[in-house]
Write a protein that holds these residues in place. Sequence first.
Motif, PDB file in Angstrom:
ATOM      1  N   LEU A 197       0.320  16.707  11.267  1.00 34.48           N
ATOM      2  CA  LEU A 197       1.550  15.729  10.596  1.00 34.48           C
ATOM      3  C   LEU A 197       1.898  14.895  11.787  1.00 34.48           C
ATOM      4  N   VAL A 198       2.340  15.512  12.546  1.00 30.89           N
ATOM      5  CA  VAL A 198       2.816  14.405  13.791  1.00 30.89           C
ATOM      6  C   VAL A 198       1.901  13.648  14.286  1.00 30.89           C
ATOM      7  N   ARG A 199       0.727  14.155  14.630  1.00 35.21           N
ATOM      8  CA  ARG A 199      -0.236  13.024  15.115  1.00 35.21           C
ATOM      9  C   ARG A 199      -0.463  11.901  14.196  1.00 35.21           C
ATOM     10  N   ALA A 200      -0.289  12.156  12.799  1.00 33.94           N
ATOM     11  CA  ALA A 200      -0.788  11.224  11.542  1.00 33.94           C
ATOM     12  C   ALA A 200       0.549  10.201  12.027  1.00 33.94           C
ATOM     13  N   VAL A 201       1.469  10.525  12.455  1.00 33.61           N
ATOM     14  CA  VAL A 201       2.657   9.303  12.651  1.00 33.61           C
ATOM     15  C   VAL A 201       2.131   8.413  13.515  1.00 33.61           C
ATOM     16  N   GLU A 202       2.085   6.854  13.125  1.00 31.66           N
ATOM     17  CA  GLU A 202       1.641   5.764  14.001  1.00 31.66           C
ATOM     18  C   GLU A 202       2.341   5.768  15.175  1.00 31.66           C
ATOM     19  N   GLY A 203       1.713   5.767  16.211  1.00 33.00           N
ATOM     20  CA  GLY A 203       2.427   5.378  17.655  1.00 33.00           C
ATOM     21  C   GLY A 203       2.339   6.704  18.454  1.00 33.00           C
ATOM     22  N   VAL A 204       2.109   7.817  17.705  1.00 35.61           N
ATOM     23  CA  VAL A 204       2.122   8.950  18.526  1.00 35.61           C
ATOM     24  C   VAL A 204       0.948   9.187  19.345  1.00 35.61           C
ATOM     25  N   VAL A 205       1.286   9.508  20.724  1.00 34.03           N
ATOM     26  CA  VAL A 205       0.232   9.656  21.560  1.00 34.03           C
ATOM     27  C   VAL A 205      -0.346  11.267  21.631  1.00 34.03           C
ATOM     28  N   ASP A 206       0.691  12.136  21.736  1.00 38.02           N
ATOM     29  CA  ASP A 206       0.404  13.582  21.612  1.00 38.02           C
ATOM     30  C   ASP A 206       1.655  14.379  21.081  1.00 38.02           C
ATOM     31  N   VAL A 207       1.297  15.834  20.798  1.00 35.11           N
ATOM     32  CA  VAL A 207       2.496  16.341  20.483  1.00 35.11           C
ATOM     33  C   VAL A 207       2.415  17.500  21.116  1.00 35.11           C
ATOM     34  N   GLY A 208       3.560  18.380  21.527  1.00 33.44           N
ATOM     35  CA  GLY A 208       3.771  19.781  22.072  1.00 33.44           C
ATOM     36  C   GLY A 208       4.743  20.362  21.334  1.00 33.44           C
ATOM     37  N   PHE A 209       5.016  21.690  21.704  1.00 30.68           N
ATOM     38  CA  PHE A 209       5.918  22.725  20.985  1.00 30.68           C
ATOM     39  C   PHE A 209       6.729  23.410  22.346  1.00 30.68           C
ATOM     40  N   ASP A 210       7.861  23.485  22.143  1.00 21.52           N
ATOM     41  CA  ASP A 210       8.556  24.488  22.858  1.00 21.52           C
ATOM     42  C   ASP A 210       9.586  25.014  22.045  1.00 21.52           C
ATOM     43  N   LEU A 211       9.210  26.458  21.504  1.00 22.40           N
ATOM     44  CA  LEU A 211       9.676  27.283  20.647  1.00 22.40           C
ATOM     45  C   LEU A 211      10.441  28.399  21.193  1.00 22.40           C
ATOM     46  N   ASP A 212      11.625  28.473  21.119  1.00 21.57           N
ATOM     47  CA  ASP A 212      12.881  29.510  21.685  1.00 21.57           C
ATOM     48  C   ASP A 212      12.396  29.356  23.332  1.00 21.57           C
ATOM     49  N   GLY A 213      12.006  28.309  23.730  1.00 19.43           N
ATOM     50  CA  GLY A 213      11.730  28.489  25.100  1.00 19.43           C
ATOM     51  C   GLY A 213      10.510  28.710  25.611  1.00 19.43           C
ATOM     52  N   GLN A 214       9.523  29.018  24.689  1.00 19.98           N
ATOM     53  CA  GLN A 214       8.180  29.399  25.061  1.00 19.98           C
ATOM     54  C   GLN A 214       7.221  28.237  24.427  1.00 19.98           C
ATOM     55  N   ASP A 215       6.497  27.522  25.408  1.00 18.40           N
ATOM     56  CA  ASP A 215       5.523  26.736  25.234  1.00 18.40           C
ATOM     57  C   ASP A 215       4.445  27.303  24.117  1.00 18.40           C
ATOM     58  N   THR A 216       4.339  26.645  23.031  1.00 19.49           N
ATOM     59  CA  THR A 216       3.182  26.632  22.072  1.00 19.49           C
ATOM     60  C   THR A 216       2.335  25.569  21.882  1.00 19.49           C
ATOM     61  N   PRO A 217       1.048  25.941  22.252  1.00 21.70           N
ATOM     62  CA  PRO A 217      -0.027  25.079  22.022  1.00 21.70           C
ATOM     63  C   PRO A 217      -0.024  24.412  20.612  1.00 21.70           C
TER      64      PRO A 217
END
Length: 219
Positions: A197-217
């Motif tokens: 859904l985030v990638r579907a937002v116009e202008g978004v180049v990429d998306v990443g996650f940092d959940l409770d300090g852990q990188d989540t692909p």
Amino acid sequence: MPGSPHIVRDVMTRDVAVVDRDAAFKDIVRTLQARKVSALPVVDGAGHVLGVVSEADLLPKEEFRDSDPDRYTQLRRLSDLAKAGSVTAGELMTRPALTVTAGATLAQAARTMARARVKRLPVVDADGRLEGVVSRTDLLKVFLRDDEEIAEEVRREVVAYLFPAPESAVRVEVRDGVVRLAGRLRDTSLVPVAARLVRAVEGVVDVGFDLDGQDTPAE
């Protein structure tokens, strides 16, 4: 769900150089040069798009100017040889023109361009009359959106929808179009959905996650 996408009308060029079907070869070249474009819609007196004449349609005249193509080339390049002997826009143009409507989404226009390998599309109304032109450059304008504008849309249309408070606490950060969602999620199984859904937002180049300090692909 993400908000309404931009449409062709939002980015198209309305001041369009055109030629009629009787325009002479040199007049076409002059117009292309003067307007710094690579193609021109060919229209009738009522503004209906009849075809498009491009630099590619004009080049065969130079390519075959001093050559005597063999039989194989004649058969393989029949259309180009015909254009090499043409002198008006009506003879040179590619038809029917590949067009798009002003209400089409930018994604639809981009797919049409990619499939046809063209750099621009005439924009027409329901009756086929010219309203503008949309180019590859026009379609890329969405990537000029302000980071905070993108962040606000992600918060409103994605985070509030998938991860409502107080069960989740998600921060949205955007830098140069790259979105990062950080914090605590009540349901990490929704991460792939959020990424889509985030990638579907116009202008978004990429998306990443940092959940409770852990990188989540993002999948």
